[in-house]
Motif scaffolding. Structure first.
Motif, PDB file in Angstrom:
ATOM      1  N   GLU A  33     -80.942 -58.079  60.990  1.00  0.00           N
ATOM      2  CA  GLU A  33     -80.312 -59.160  60.343  1.00  0.00           C
ATOM      3  C   GLU A  33     -78.911 -58.573  60.072  1.00  0.00           C
ATOM      4  N   ILE A  34     -78.108 -59.677  60.022  1.00  0.00           N
ATOM      5  CA  ILE A  34     -76.413 -59.461  59.835  1.00  0.00           C
ATOM      6  C   ILE A  34     -76.296 -59.728  58.409  1.00  0.00           C
ATOM      7  N   SER A  35     -75.503 -59.133  57.724  1.00  0.00           N
ATOM      8  CA  SER A  35     -75.060 -59.392  56.370  1.00  0.00           C
ATOM      9  C   SER A  35     -73.961 -58.592  56.056  1.00  0.00           C
ATOM     10  N   PHE A  36     -73.112 -59.671  55.461  1.00  0.00           N
ATOM     11  CA  PHE A  36     -71.908 -59.209  54.861  1.00  0.00           C
ATOM     12  C   PHE A  36     -71.519 -59.938  53.351  1.00  0.00           C
ATOM     13  N   LYS A  37     -70.482 -59.626  52.600  1.00  0.00           N
ATOM     14  CA  LYS A  37     -70.293 -60.021  51.439  1.00  0.00           C
ATOM     15  C   LYS A  37     -68.817 -60.542  51.280  1.00  0.00           C
ATOM     16  N   LEU A  38     -68.573 -61.759  50.766  1.00  0.00           N
ATOM     17  CA  LEU A  38     -67.477 -62.392  50.732  1.00  0.00           C
ATOM     18  C   LEU A  38     -66.982 -62.238  49.488  1.00  0.00           C
ATOM     19  N   CYS A  39     -65.626 -61.867  49.256  1.00  0.00           N
ATOM     20  CA  CYS A  39     -64.914 -61.651  47.865  1.00  0.00           C
ATOM     21  C   CYS A  39     -64.228 -63.120  47.467  1.00  0.00           C
ATOM     22  N   GLU A  40     -64.414 -63.983  48.216  1.00  0.00           N
ATOM     23  CA  GLU A  40     -63.988 -65.613  47.813  1.00  0.00           C
ATOM     24  C   GLU A  40     -64.512 -66.385  48.841  1.00  0.00           C
TER      25      GLU A  40
END
Length: 318
Positions: free
Chosen positions: A31-38
């Motif tokens: 899985e590919i995961s990332f967090k967006l701050c906006e």
């Protein structure tokens, strides 16, 4: 919009074995995961699964400096994780909200005679997954994660379990007189070894000369880098392990009947199926001769993958 909007980007894989390696035909699940701050708009999210080799080295300096390089591609598989049309690129109307986003994937490695992962002095063989996040009016944001690929050569291949021997003899000269000869012989129980394995060495040394000699055993790795035409090459030899025996006095002999040498656990695998990179191994048994050229007996080795049950490798050489 700040480029720091992407945070905690990770690519994870489900391990197929305790060594976390992959081979031809294996299915990679992760899985590919990332967090967006906006909040952002995206056109598509896709990834490429790639395998390739690259080499580069230089000789000379200044105006006489010359650089050699080459590249070899094994496969490139493109997969789409998010898109708005059949072409894989949308108009940027997909909105990703602030927070964490996870995209599972499943992709199969192709069949082929591909070399194992390797990072060398003047080149490397790499396998990786590269994610591209496309946004309107911006350069694609790219993230890359390498994985460890191993070739299908296994330690239980019939050609790798045969005993190996080598020997050498040399006469010495002392002033104007001929001294007695020296000789060295070595035997290994097999040719193929896996990283971390203990290697049993049987060796015989005979010193009929008037000099005191020092016997040594080295595990040698030779890296050879080529241009595509193989008209130019660069060789580098490293010694990964060393054993030094007791001094061999004049007119004496010695026998090693159970000498053990461990192959370092992080030793890269043999590479013989790449056009631009070769990685070869040998056991070098020699005696150091004061004020003379060492006498050597060399046994070629193959460093290969762990066995999978009773299955034998489908291929040995390209």
């Amino acid at each position: 919009m700040s480029e720091e909007i992407f945070q905690s980007f990770t690519i994870t894989y489900e391990a197929l074995n305790e060594r976390e390696t992959f081979s031809c035909g294996d299915v990679i699940i992760g899985e590919i995961s990332f967090k967006l701050c906006e909040e952002i708009k995206v056109s598509s999210i896709m990834f490429d699964l790639k395998g390739e080799a690259n080499v580069m080295w230089s000789i000379g300096s200044g105006k006489n400096r010359r650089t050699y390089s080459a590249r070899e591609e094994y496969f490139k598989i493109k997969e789409i994780l998010l898109a708005e049309d059949n072409h894989g690129v949308g108009d940027g109307n997909t909105v990703l909200q602030e927070g964490t986003h996870v995209y599972p994937f499943r992709v199969q490695l192709p069949q082929g005679n591909f070399p194992s992962s390797f990072k060398g002095i003047h080149g490397n063989v790499v396998y990786f997954l590269e994610v591209q996040i496309h946004r309107p009016w911006r350069l694609a944001k790219e993230f890359r994660s390498e994985f460890n690929f191993v070739s299908d050569i296994e330690a239980n291949h019939p050609q790798l379990v045969m005993p190996q021997t080598a020997s050498s003899t040399k006469g010495l000269y002392c002033l104007c007189c001929v001294s007695g000869p020296i000789s060295v012989g070595v035997r290994l129980e097999k040719k193929g070894f896996i990283p971390g394995e203990m290697m049993k060495i049987i060796a015989e040394f005979e010193n009929c000369s008037s000099r005191t000699l020092v016997p040594r055993v080295k595990l040698a790795q030779t890296q050879t880098f080529y241009t595509r035409t193989r008209m130019s090459k660069r060789c580098e030899t490293r010694y990964l392990a060393l054993i030094e025996g007791k001094h061999l006095m004049p007119h004496s002999c010695d026998v090693w009947d159970n000498q053990m040498l461990q192959v370092p656990a992080d030793t890269p695998l043999t590479i013989s199926n790449c056009q631009i990179i070769e990685v070869e191994y040998s056991l070098v048994v020699h005696v150091s001769i004061p004020r003379g050229v060492d006498l050597k007996a060399t046994v070629p080795l193959v460093i290969c993958r762990h066995c999978r049950g009773n299955e034998t490798a489908a291929i040995l050489n390209s």
